[in-house]
Design an enzyme around this catalytic site. Structure first.
Site, PDB file in Angstrom:
ATOM      1  CG  MET A 211      -2.101  -0.986   1.091  1.00  0.00           C
ATOM      2  SD  MET A 211      -3.387  -0.734   2.348  1.00  0.00           S
ATOM      3  CE  MET A 211      -2.523  -1.278   3.835  1.00  0.00           C
ATOM      4  CG  HIS A 212       3.682   2.343   3.122  1.00  0.00           C
ATOM      5  ND1 HIS A 212       4.566   2.212   4.147  1.00  0.00           N
ATOM      6  CD2 HIS A 212       2.502   2.701   3.695  1.00  0.00           C
ATOM      7  CE1 HIS A 212       3.976   2.471   5.297  1.00  0.00           C
ATOM      8  NE2 HIS A 212       2.713   2.765   5.035  1.00  0.00           N
ATOM      9  CD  GLU A 213       6.784   0.529  -3.298  1.00  0.00           C
ATOM     10  OE1 GLU A 213       6.985   1.078  -4.403  1.00  0.00           O
ATOM     11  OE2 GLU A 213       7.593   0.595  -2.345  1.00  0.00           O
TER      12      GLU A 213
END
Length: 248
Positions: free
Chosen positions: A228-230
């Site tokens: 999700m951080h990507e």
């Protein structure tokens, strides 16, 4: 030990970890992270220790990532999982009691929730404020916050990034003791002393059994959070928010 992290023996198998990086207000500075990794390693190597109390100083428990650390993640220079300090309490072989006498901010609050028993202060602020900056939660927050506080409250805290006083969490029915700030550490030490009256082998086995579901869930959760951080962490708007809103 370092000045940022102190280890104190209380006798009878009880030890206290005090986070006190005053210049950084207990954000995840190099001194604080390195000190925590060191003290937990020392505790794991001591067969005479039976219970740990984890606490902060004055009105701060732990304040999460530094501004520089968050910007480094935004720039792709690191991920929050590069140094696993967030689940040190979970990985500790003996029970950890979190005396969260002060504010628990973002990853600092999440770190405390990995403890086996959690005590909060009525006066203090607790928040999972990741979304305040526009990026999705990390540090296993999406696993440990609902595990500790319940699904409904966890969804609200993680999605809104709102601040909650301990007194409000108490009214919301959290399954943690919520006490006046001055009573949090003494009560935690009292609980730890009671734990230390039990055989260490039994404490180790019971903790391993009771945390198994969380430990088994965590690797997949960490992988999903990094994914999700990507999609969220590398946006320019996130860098702008970290630069302008950090610490406010």
């Amino acid at each position: 030990m370092t000045e940022a992290v102190q280890l104190t023996e209380h006798g009878g198998g009880v030890v206290q970890i005090t986070m006190q990086d005053r210049s950084e207000k207990n954000t995840f500075s190099h001194a604080l992270v390195g000190g925590l990794i060191e003290v937990y390693a020392r505790i794991a190597a001591r067969p005479d220790y039976k219970a740990v109390v984890l606490t902060g100083y004055d009105t701060y428990f732990a304040s999460g990532g530094t501004q520089q650390g968050l910007l480094a993640i935004h720039e792709g220079k690191m991920t929050f999982a590069d140094v696993n300090m967030y689940s040190l309490a979970l990985d500790c072989p003996i029970p950890v009691v979190a005396a969260m006498q002060g504010h628990g901010i973002g990853g600092g609050f999440v770190m405390g929730l990995y403890s086996d028993i959690v005590l909060l202060s009525r006066e203090s602020i607790y928040t999972t404020n990741f979304m305040k900056y526009g990026f999705t939660p990390g540090m296993g927050a999406t696993a440990v916050v609902p595990y500790r506080l319940g699904e409904s409250l966890a969804h609200e805290m993680l999605m809104t990034a709102a601040n909650f006083r301990g007194a409000e969490l108490e009214r919301r029915g959290v399954a943690c003791q919520v006490l006046p700030r001055a009573e949090v550490l003494p009560r935690a030490l009292e609980i730890a002393a009671g734990l230390a009256q039990k055989p260490r082998a039994a404490l180790v086995l019971l903790k391993r059994h009771m945390t198994r579901a969380l430990r088994e869930r965590l690797p997949q959760c960490i992988s999903e959070e990094i994914a999700m951080h990507e999609h969220t962490f590398h946006q320019q708007a996130v860098a702008d928010r970290i630069a302008t809103a950090f610490g406010r």
